[in-house]
Design a protein around this motif. Sequence first.
Motif, PDB file in Angstrom:
ATOM      1  N   LYS A 166      14.075 -21.199  -4.897  1.00 64.52           N
ATOM      2  CA  LYS A 166      14.530 -21.588  -3.555  1.00 64.52           C
ATOM      3  C   LYS A 166      13.977 -22.947  -3.151  1.00 64.52           C
ATOM      4  O   LYS A 166      14.667 -23.741  -2.504  1.00 64.52           O
ATOM      5  N   LYS A 167      12.749 -23.222  -3.536  1.00 70.59           N
ATOM      6  CA  LYS A 167      12.141 -24.504  -3.193  1.00 70.59           C
ATOM      7  C   LYS A 167      12.895 -25.657  -3.850  1.00 70.59           C
ATOM      8  O   LYS A 167      13.241 -26.649  -3.197  1.00 70.59           O
ATOM      9  N   VAL A 168      13.158 -25.523  -5.143  1.00 73.28           N
ATOM     10  CA  VAL A 168      13.880 -26.577  -5.874  1.00 73.28           C
ATOM     11  C   VAL A 168      15.312 -26.683  -5.370  1.00 73.28           C
ATOM     12  O   VAL A 168      15.836 -27.790  -5.164  1.00 73.28           O
ATOM     13  N   TYR A 169      15.940 -25.559  -5.158  1.00 66.61           N
ATOM     14  CA  TYR A 169      17.338 -25.544  -4.699  1.00 66.61           C
ATOM     15  C   TYR A 169      17.477 -26.258  -3.356  1.00 66.61           C
ATOM     16  O   TYR A 169      18.324 -27.122  -3.174  1.00 66.61           O
ATOM     17  N   LYS A 170      16.618 -25.886  -2.413  1.00 59.63           N
ATOM     18  CA  LYS A 170      16.710 -26.480  -1.067  1.00 59.63           C
ATOM     19  C   LYS A 170      16.314 -27.952  -1.054  1.00 59.63           C
ATOM     20  O   LYS A 170      16.886 -28.743  -0.314  1.00 59.63           O
ATOM     21  N   ALA A 171      15.351 -28.322  -1.887  1.00 59.65           N
ATOM     22  CA  ALA A 171      14.918 -29.717  -1.924  1.00 59.65           C
ATOM     23  C   ALA A 171      15.998 -30.638  -2.482  1.00 59.65           C
ATOM     24  O   ALA A 171      16.046 -31.830  -2.146  1.00 59.65           O
ATOM     25  N   ASN A 172      16.866 -30.105  -3.324  1.00 56.32           N
ATOM     26  CA  ASN A 172      17.893 -30.930  -3.952  1.00 56.32           C
ATOM     27  C   ASN A 172      19.285 -30.718  -3.365  1.00 56.32           C
ATOM     28  O   ASN A 172      20.276 -31.129  -3.947  1.00 56.32           O
ATOM     29  N   ARG A 173      19.333 -30.127  -2.242  1.00 55.78           N
ATOM     30  CA  ARG A 173      20.624 -29.894  -1.576  1.00 55.78           C
ATOM     31  C   ARG A 173      20.965 -31.127  -0.729  1.00 55.78           C
ATOM     32  O   ARG A 173      20.897 -31.099   0.497  1.00 55.78           O
ATOM     33  N   VAL A 174      21.335 -32.188  -1.431  1.00 56.89           N
ATOM     34  CA  VAL A 174      21.683 -33.458  -0.771  1.00 56.89           C
ATOM     35  C   VAL A 174      23.051 -33.927  -1.261  1.00 56.89           C
ATOM     36  O   VAL A 174      23.461 -33.637  -2.373  1.00 56.89           O
ATOM     37  N   GLY A 175      23.738 -34.623  -0.422  1.00 58.30           N
ATOM     38  CA  GLY A 175      25.053 -35.160  -0.781  1.00 58.30           C
ATOM     39  C   GLY A 175      25.888 -35.397   0.452  1.00 58.30           C
ATOM     40  O   GLY A 175      25.493 -35.079   1.569  1.00 58.30           O
ATOM     41  N   LYS A 176      27.071 -35.967   0.239  1.00 62.04           N
ATOM     42  CA  LYS A 176      27.954 -36.328   1.339  1.00 62.04           C
ATOM     43  C   LYS A 176      28.659 -35.121   1.959  1.00 62.04           C
ATOM     44  O   LYS A 176      28.866 -35.066   3.161  1.00 62.04           O
ATOM     45  N   ASN A 177      29.056 -34.173   1.101  1.00 65.22           N
ATOM     46  CA  ASN A 177      29.779 -33.007   1.614  1.00 65.22           C
ATOM     47  C   ASN A 177      29.178 -31.728   1.015  1.00 65.22           C
ATOM     48  O   ASN A 177      28.279 -31.775   0.173  1.00 65.22           O
ATOM     49  N   GLU A 178      29.688 -30.586   1.449  1.00 64.89           N
ATOM     50  CA  GLU A 178      29.137 -29.281   1.032  1.00 64.89           C
ATOM     51  C   GLU A 178      29.235 -29.084  -0.482  1.00 64.89           C
ATOM     52  O   GLU A 178      28.302 -28.600  -1.113  1.00 64.89           O
ATOM     53  N   ALA A 179      30.351 -29.460  -1.066  1.00 65.89           N
ATOM     54  CA  ALA A 179      30.548 -29.279  -2.509  1.00 65.89           C
ATOM     55  C   ALA A 179      29.551 -30.121  -3.302  1.00 65.89           C
ATOM     56  O   ALA A 179      28.974 -29.653  -4.295  1.00 65.89           O
ATOM     57  N   GLU A 180      29.326 -31.356  -2.889  1.00 58.30           N
ATOM     58  CA  GLU A 180      28.381 -32.237  -3.577  1.00 58.30           C
ATOM     59  C   GLU A 180      26.946 -31.724  -3.410  1.00 58.30           C
ATOM     60  O   GLU A 180      26.158 -31.740  -4.357  1.00 58.30           O
ATOM     61  N   ARG A 181      26.593 -31.271  -2.211  1.00 54.55           N
ATOM     62  CA  ARG A 181      25.246 -30.719  -1.980  1.00 54.55           C
ATOM     63  C   ARG A 181      25.003 -29.490  -2.854  1.00 54.55           C
ATOM     64  O   ARG A 181      23.948 -29.350  -3.464  1.00 54.55           O
ATOM     65  N   GLU A 182      25.993 -28.618  -2.927  1.00 50.94           N
ATOM     66  CA  GLU A 182      25.874 -27.394  -3.743  1.00 50.94           C
ATOM     67  C   GLU A 182      25.740 -27.747  -5.217  1.00 50.94           C
ATOM     68  O   GLU A 182      24.904 -27.185  -5.927  1.00 50.94           O
ATOM     69  N   ALA A 183      26.554 -28.679  -5.692  1.00 50.08           N
ATOM     70  CA  ALA A 183      26.517 -29.092  -7.100  1.00 50.08           C
ATOM     71  C   ALA A 183      25.162 -29.704  -7.450  1.00 50.08           C
ATOM     72  O   ALA A 183      24.584 -29.391  -8.503  1.00 50.08           O
ATOM     73  N   ASN A 184      24.634 -30.562  -6.591  1.00 43.29           N
ATOM     74  CA  ASN A 184      23.327 -31.187  -6.842  1.00 43.29           C
ATOM     75  C   ASN A 184      22.208 -30.144  -6.863  1.00 43.29           C
ATOM     76  O   ASN A 184      21.321 -30.190  -7.709  1.00 43.29           O
ATOM     77  N   ALA A 185      22.258 -29.232  -5.919  1.00 45.48           N
ATOM     78  CA  ALA A 185      21.211 -28.202  -5.837  1.00 45.48           C
ATOM     79  C   ALA A 185      21.252 -27.287  -7.052  1.00 45.48           C
ATOM     80  O   ALA A 185      20.205 -26.972  -7.631  1.00 45.48           O
ATOM     81  N   LEU A 186      22.436 -26.870  -7.458  1.00 46.55           N
ATOM     82  CA  LEU A 186      22.560 -25.976  -8.615  1.00 46.55           C
ATOM     83  C   LEU A 186      22.130 -26.663  -9.907  1.00 46.55           C
ATOM     84  O   LEU A 186      21.485 -26.043 -10.760  1.00 46.55           O
ATOM     85  N   GLU A 187      22.475 -27.898 -10.051  1.00 45.83           N
ATOM     86  CA  GLU A 187      22.091 -28.636 -11.257  1.00 45.83           C
ATOM     87  C   GLU A 187      20.580 -28.807 -11.340  1.00 45.83           C
ATOM     88  O   GLU A 187      19.979 -28.634 -12.396  1.00 45.83           O
ATOM     89  N   ALA A 188      19.958 -29.133 -10.227  1.00 51.55           N
ATOM     90  CA  ALA A 188      18.508 -29.351 -10.217  1.00 51.55           C
ATOM     91  C   ALA A 188      17.733 -28.062 -10.433  1.00 51.55           C
ATOM     92  O   ALA A 188      16.656 -28.072 -11.027  1.00 51.55           O
ATOM     93  N   ALA A 189      18.276 -26.950  -9.975  1.00 56.26           N
ATOM     94  CA  ALA A 189      17.550 -25.671 -10.052  1.00 56.26           C
ATOM     95  C   ALA A 189      18.045 -24.783 -11.195  1.00 56.26           C
ATOM     96  O   ALA A 189      17.776 -23.587 -11.205  1.00 56.26           O
ATOM     97  N   GLU A 190      18.702 -25.360 -12.174  1.00 52.25           N
ATOM     98  CA  GLU A 190      19.282 -24.570 -13.263  1.00 52.25           C
ATOM     99  C   GLU A 190      18.226 -23.804 -14.061  1.00 52.25           C
ATOM    100  O   GLU A 190      18.379 -22.607 -14.328  1.00 52.25           O
ATOM    101  N   SER A 191      17.141 -24.463 -14.430  1.00 53.08           N
ATOM    102  CA  SER A 191      16.107 -23.763 -15.222  1.00 53.08           C
ATOM    103  C   SER A 191      15.403 -22.697 -14.383  1.00 53.08           C
ATOM    104  O   SER A 191      15.061 -21.620 -14.883  1.00 53.08           O
ATOM    105  N   GLU A 192      15.204 -22.970 -13.092  1.00 53.49           N
ATOM    106  CA  GLU A 192      14.593 -21.978 -12.210  1.00 53.49           C
ATOM    107  C   GLU A 192      15.511 -20.768 -12.033  1.00 53.49           C
ATOM    108  O   GLU A 192      15.050 -19.633 -11.952  1.00 53.49           O
TER     109      GLU A 192
END
Length: 163
Positions: free
Chosen positions: A79-105
């Motif tokens: 959750k920490k990694v997911y929330k920290a990387n939830r950035v982007g212009k729109n909801e889809a971009e924020r979700e994609a960035n968060a999921l990619e960053a937290a993949e190993s977690e």
Amino acid sequence: MNELLKDFIGPQIEEIISAYTSGNTDSLYFITIPDVDTLDLGIHEMASLVARTSNVYGRVARLAGMARAQYKLIEGSYKKVYKANRVGKNEAEREANALEAAESEYTALITAEAIVHLAESMEIGARIASESARKLIDKIQAIQVASAREEKGYYTDKDFNTY
């Protein structure tokens, strides 16, 4: 504190996996549920069975608790990694960035959840075996009391008449 807890729990979790993979029927974490033939055992053998099933249940409950603790730690990390990387212009971009960053977690989280399920299934089986052994010893004691009363003549024919 978090790191100390992780270092303590890690080897304990390995025990859960090795208990399943060893195939050893004489494991510290599995015990056969008493069957009908167990009633022929004496009271001392039944007391031993109750003690063994209780010990197995205690060990497995401890491991299941540690597996749940490890799951909580990994869930927090995810959750920490997911929330920290939830950035982007729109909801889809924020979700994609968060999921990619937290993949190993996320992979670690799913693995921990599977281990929790394994540990809890061990715990349920051990609890059932322990409760069954206790019920069997109660029945054996009741049979022994009834037999002693019968031998001493505490029953009369009128005790078995219907009203």
